[in-house]
Design a protein around this motif. Sequence first.
Motif, PDB file in Angstrom:
ATOM      1  N   SER A 164      29.292   3.281 -10.437  1.00 42.55           N
ATOM      2  CA  SER A 164      28.844   3.557 -11.803  1.00 42.55           C
ATOM      3  C   SER A 164      29.322   2.522 -12.808  1.00 42.55           C
ATOM      4  O   SER A 164      28.716   2.342 -13.840  1.00 42.55           O
ATOM      5  CB  SER A 164      29.338   4.937 -12.247  1.00 42.55           C
ATOM      6  OG  SER A 164      30.744   4.937 -12.333  1.00 42.55           O
ATOM      7  N   ASN A 190      33.885   6.400 -11.436  1.00 44.72           N
ATOM      8  CA  ASN A 190      33.250   7.119 -10.324  1.00 44.72           C
ATOM      9  C   ASN A 190      34.086   8.317  -9.874  1.00 44.72           C
ATOM     10  O   ASN A 190      33.550   9.267  -9.318  1.00 44.72           O
ATOM     11  CB  ASN A 190      32.961   6.180  -9.160  1.00 44.72           C
ATOM     12  CG  ASN A 190      34.174   5.452  -8.668  1.00 44.72           C
ATOM     13  OD1 ASN A 190      35.247   5.527  -9.265  1.00 44.72           O
ATOM     14  ND2 ASN A 190      34.021   4.726  -7.595  1.00 44.72           N
ATOM     15  N   GLU A 199      19.583   7.131  -7.537  1.00 46.94           N
ATOM     16  CA  GLU A 199      20.095   6.974  -8.894  1.00 46.94           C
ATOM     17  C   GLU A 199      20.368   8.380  -9.423  1.00 46.94           C
ATOM     18  O   GLU A 199      19.502   9.247  -9.379  1.00 46.94           O
ATOM     19  CB  GLU A 199      19.052   6.295  -9.784  1.00 46.94           C
ATOM     20  CG  GLU A 199      18.923   4.820  -9.566  1.00 46.94           C
ATOM     21  CD  GLU A 199      20.087   4.033 -10.142  1.00 46.94           C
ATOM     22  OE1 GLU A 199      20.563   4.372 -11.235  1.00 46.94           O
ATOM     23  OE2 GLU A 199      20.526   3.089  -9.471  1.00 46.94           O
ATOM     24  N   ALA A 235      24.276   6.476 -12.308  1.00 50.90           N
ATOM     25  CA  ALA A 235      25.172   6.004 -11.254  1.00 50.90           C
ATOM     26  C   ALA A 235      24.372   5.909  -9.956  1.00 50.90           C
ATOM     27  O   ALA A 235      23.412   6.646  -9.751  1.00 50.90           O
ATOM     28  CB  ALA A 235      26.341   6.960 -11.074  1.00 50.90           C
ATOM     29  N   ILE A 283      32.881  11.223 -11.935  1.00 58.15           N
ATOM     30  CA  ILE A 283      31.557  11.652 -11.497  1.00 58.15           C
ATOM     31  C   ILE A 283      31.668  12.458 -10.209  1.00 58.15           C
ATOM     32  O   ILE A 283      31.016  13.485 -10.050  1.00 58.15           O
ATOM     33  CB  ILE A 283      30.630  10.431 -11.315  1.00 58.15           C
ATOM     34  CG1 ILE A 283      30.436   9.727 -12.658  1.00 58.15           C
ATOM     35  CG2 ILE A 283      29.285  10.851 -10.740  1.00 58.15           C
ATOM     36  CD1 ILE A 283      29.777   8.387 -12.561  1.00 58.15           C
ATOM     37  N   TYR A 333      23.864   7.902 -18.905  1.00 58.60           N
ATOM     38  CA  TYR A 333      24.050   6.776 -17.997  1.00 58.60           C
ATOM     39  C   TYR A 333      23.504   7.142 -16.626  1.00 58.60           C
ATOM     40  O   TYR A 333      23.143   8.286 -16.370  1.00 58.60           O
ATOM     41  CB  TYR A 333      25.539   6.413 -17.886  1.00 58.60           C
ATOM     42  CG  TYR A 333      26.149   5.976 -19.189  1.00 58.60           C
ATOM     43  CD1 TYR A 333      26.063   4.658 -19.595  1.00 58.60           C
ATOM     44  CD2 TYR A 333      26.800   6.885 -20.010  1.00 58.60           C
ATOM     45  CE1 TYR A 333      26.618   4.249 -20.793  1.00 58.60           C
ATOM     46  CE2 TYR A 333      27.346   6.486 -21.205  1.00 58.60           C
ATOM     47  CZ  TYR A 333      27.257   5.162 -21.596  1.00 58.60           C
ATOM     48  OH  TYR A 333      27.797   4.759 -22.778  1.00 58.60           O
TER      49      TYR A 333
END
Length: 146
Positions: free
Chosen positions: A115, A94, A137, A126, A97, A124
């Motif tokens: 995540s 995370n 999301e 998170a 991100i 993907y």
Amino acid sequence: MELILRQDVQNLGFKDDIVSVKNGYGRNFLIPQGFAHLATSSAKKVLAENLKQRAHKEAKVVADAKALAESLKAIEIKISAKAGGEKLFGSITNIDIAEALAKGGQVIDRKFITSGIVKRTGKYAATVRLHRDVIIELAYEIIAEK
């Protein structure tokens, strides 16, 4: 034991929630750490009055969080990492991100991003909690550095 939370406690509740916990957890951890206080009848009345006064302010905060959620969905997140084939050298968390979102112009604290640990390239998703009522999301892609 009923307690009123003074701040958000992960996996338990949000600030100003009335929660029911086991006696030991409340007396030995939540109350001494300052995370909660006892939910007496007078404390519940005070809490109800405070929540009533805060309701219209809360509506503006939720509207701002929804606007931020729409702007976050518009950002395309691609994180490049060193990889050997599909497998990454290290992992994406995370923190990575949050840094990618900061590069995109939106600063989100990493503790609000969930995540998991990713160790392969691909697409993907998170979960980002912007407010207790606004959870989105967020799709992101991990690509190998060249």
